[in-house]
Design a protein around this motif. Structure first.
Motif, PDB file in Angstrom:
ATOM      1  N   ASN A  86       0.825  -1.211   0.000  1.00  0.00           N
ATOM      2  CA  ASN A  86       0.000   0.000   0.000  1.00  0.00           C
ATOM      3  C   ASN A  86       0.861   1.265   0.000  1.00  0.00           C
ATOM      4  O   ASN A  86       0.542   2.244  -0.697  1.00  0.00           O
ATOM      5  CB  ASN A  86      -0.946   0.012   1.201  1.00  0.00           C
ATOM      6  N   LYS A  95      -2.625   1.776 -13.579  1.00  0.00           N
ATOM      7  CA  LYS A  95      -2.102   1.190 -12.357  1.00  0.00           C
ATOM      8  C   LYS A  95      -1.237  -0.017 -12.735  1.00  0.00           C
ATOM      9  O   LYS A  95      -1.595  -0.791 -13.630  1.00  0.00           O
ATOM     10  CB  LYS A  95      -3.236   0.746 -11.428  1.00  0.00           C
ATOM     11  N   ILE A 128       0.669  -1.965 -10.079  1.00  0.00           N
ATOM     12  CA  ILE A 128       0.839  -2.927  -8.977  1.00  0.00           C
ATOM     13  C   ILE A 128      -0.539  -3.476  -8.621  1.00  0.00           C
ATOM     14  O   ILE A 128      -1.387  -2.758  -8.095  1.00  0.00           O
ATOM     15  CB  ILE A 128       1.497  -2.270  -7.749  1.00  0.00           C
ATOM     16  N   HIS A 129      -0.768  -4.743  -8.916  1.00  0.00           N
ATOM     17  CA  HIS A 129      -2.076  -5.352  -8.741  1.00  0.00           C
ATOM     18  C   HIS A 129      -2.029  -6.487  -7.719  1.00  0.00           C
ATOM     19  O   HIS A 129      -1.007  -7.147  -7.549  1.00  0.00           O
ATOM     20  CB  HIS A 129      -2.584  -5.914 -10.074  1.00  0.00           C
ATOM     21  N   ASP A 160       1.572   4.439  -8.002  1.00  0.00           N
ATOM     22  CA  ASP A 160       0.349   4.377  -8.806  1.00  0.00           C
ATOM     23  C   ASP A 160      -0.581   5.580  -8.645  1.00  0.00           C
ATOM     24  O   ASP A 160      -1.306   5.938  -9.577  1.00  0.00           O
ATOM     25  CB  ASP A 160      -0.449   3.105  -8.461  1.00  0.00           C
ATOM     26  N   LYS A 161      -0.575   6.189  -7.472  1.00  0.00           N
ATOM     27  CA  LYS A 161      -1.522   7.275  -7.212  1.00  0.00           C
ATOM     28  C   LYS A 161      -1.274   8.451  -8.163  1.00  0.00           C
ATOM     29  O   LYS A 161      -0.149   8.936  -8.308  1.00  0.00           O
ATOM     30  CB  LYS A 161      -1.401   7.756  -5.760  1.00  0.00           C
ATOM     31  N   TYR A 166       0.942 -10.708  -5.583  1.00  0.00           N
ATOM     32  CA  TYR A 166       0.951  -9.431  -6.284  1.00  0.00           C
ATOM     33  C   TYR A 166       1.637  -9.598  -7.634  1.00  0.00           C
ATOM     34  O   TYR A 166       2.484 -10.475  -7.822  1.00  0.00           O
ATOM     35  CB  TYR A 166       1.673  -8.373  -5.449  1.00  0.00           C
ATOM     36  N   ARG A 215       2.107   1.582  -3.557  1.00  0.00           N
ATOM     37  CA  ARG A 215       1.046   1.996  -4.478  1.00  0.00           C
ATOM     38  C   ARG A 215       0.769   3.502  -4.378  1.00  0.00           C
ATOM     39  O   ARG A 215       0.538   4.179  -5.388  1.00  0.00           O
ATOM     40  CB  ARG A 215      -0.244   1.224  -4.171  1.00  0.00           C
ATOM     41  N   ARG A 216       0.756   4.025  -3.150  1.00  0.00           N
ATOM     42  CA  ARG A 216       0.479   5.448  -2.980  1.00  0.00           C
ATOM     43  C   ARG A 216       1.516   6.306  -3.695  1.00  0.00           C
ATOM     44  O   ARG A 216       1.210   7.398  -4.185  1.00  0.00           O
ATOM     45  CB  ARG A 216       0.457   5.804  -1.488  1.00  0.00           C
TER      46      ARG A 216
END
Length: 231
Positions: A197, A210, A212-213, A204-205, A220, A200-201
């Protein structure tokens, strides 16, 4: 093999150092981070075992200064704090492992031996790593995406590096723990989710695509488009 043990509780310092010596380790001891810092300037150690809460200078402060000097000796933190946020702080400071008090001595011994066998900075090879339009500078931990510079913590950088070296492949939590951080996976902790998380912030943010899944109950995956049923 020489170990540096940093602990301010005299009884615990004595019992751990005695146990290590009985297992054929050479042991130097310090009672706070300032003393430990001076010792690392004059001696090399295979592993450093350090308490977190200590007078004069905490284990985290000692660890940050150690890493700032370019010293990447493996470090195990010992602490009574078991919350995920506390562990995250330790890993961000540059810790390699984390053991919550009280613990069994043989558990500590096992982790020391595992870290001593590991090549230092095994995921810090010099140079740049590229995937698609993303570039990661492994030395500075700076990631470049669509012209935006993103600075990662050591743990975030190690995780991103591993994902970039394994694009399009589902990577389990166990693999991340063992291959990226050289730890044994504890099913009772959510530290992997926390760091994914965090990453991702930053990565991806604010971006349309995106990369990272999460693959539900599996792990992941790094990919531009989600071709799998993702969570």
């Amino acid at each position: 093999m020489k170990i540096l043990l940093v602990e301010d509780e005299p009884k615990l310092l004595y019992s751990i150092s005695k146990g290590l010596r009985e297992n054929a380790f050479q042991v130097d001891t310090a009672s706070n981070g300032l003393e430990a810092g001076r010792m690392t300037e004059n001696s090399e150690y295979a592993v450093i075992v350090s308490d977190v809460m200590m007078p004069d200078q905490t284990g985290l402060e000692f660890l940050r200064e150690l890493r700032a000097k370019g010293n990447y000796t493996p470090v195990i933190l010992l602490t009574a704090m078991s919350q995920t946020d506390d562990k995250a702080q330790g890993f961000d400071a540059g810790a390699d492992d984390y053991l919550t008090k009280p613990f069994e001595f043989r558990e500590l011994l096992m982790r020391i031996r595992a870290l001593a066998r590991r090549p230092v900075m095994s995921y810090q090879a010099a140079g740049l790593l590229r995937w698609k339009a993303i570039e990661l500078n492994i030395e500075t931990r700076e990631l470049l995406r669509e012209g935006k510079k993103i600075l990662l913590t050591p743990r975030e950088s190690a995780l991103m590096e591993y994902l970039m070296r394994n694009p399009g492949r589902i990577i389990s939590k166990t693999e991340i723990m063992e291959k990226v951080w050289n730890l044994h996976f504890d099913t009772g902790t959510n530290v992997i989710e926390v760091y994914v998380n965090f990453l991702r912030r930053k990565v991806d943010k604010g971006f349309e695509k995106k990369i990272i899944h999460t693959q539900f109950k599996t792990g992941y995956i790094l990919q531009e488009e989600a071709s799998l049923p993702l969570a």
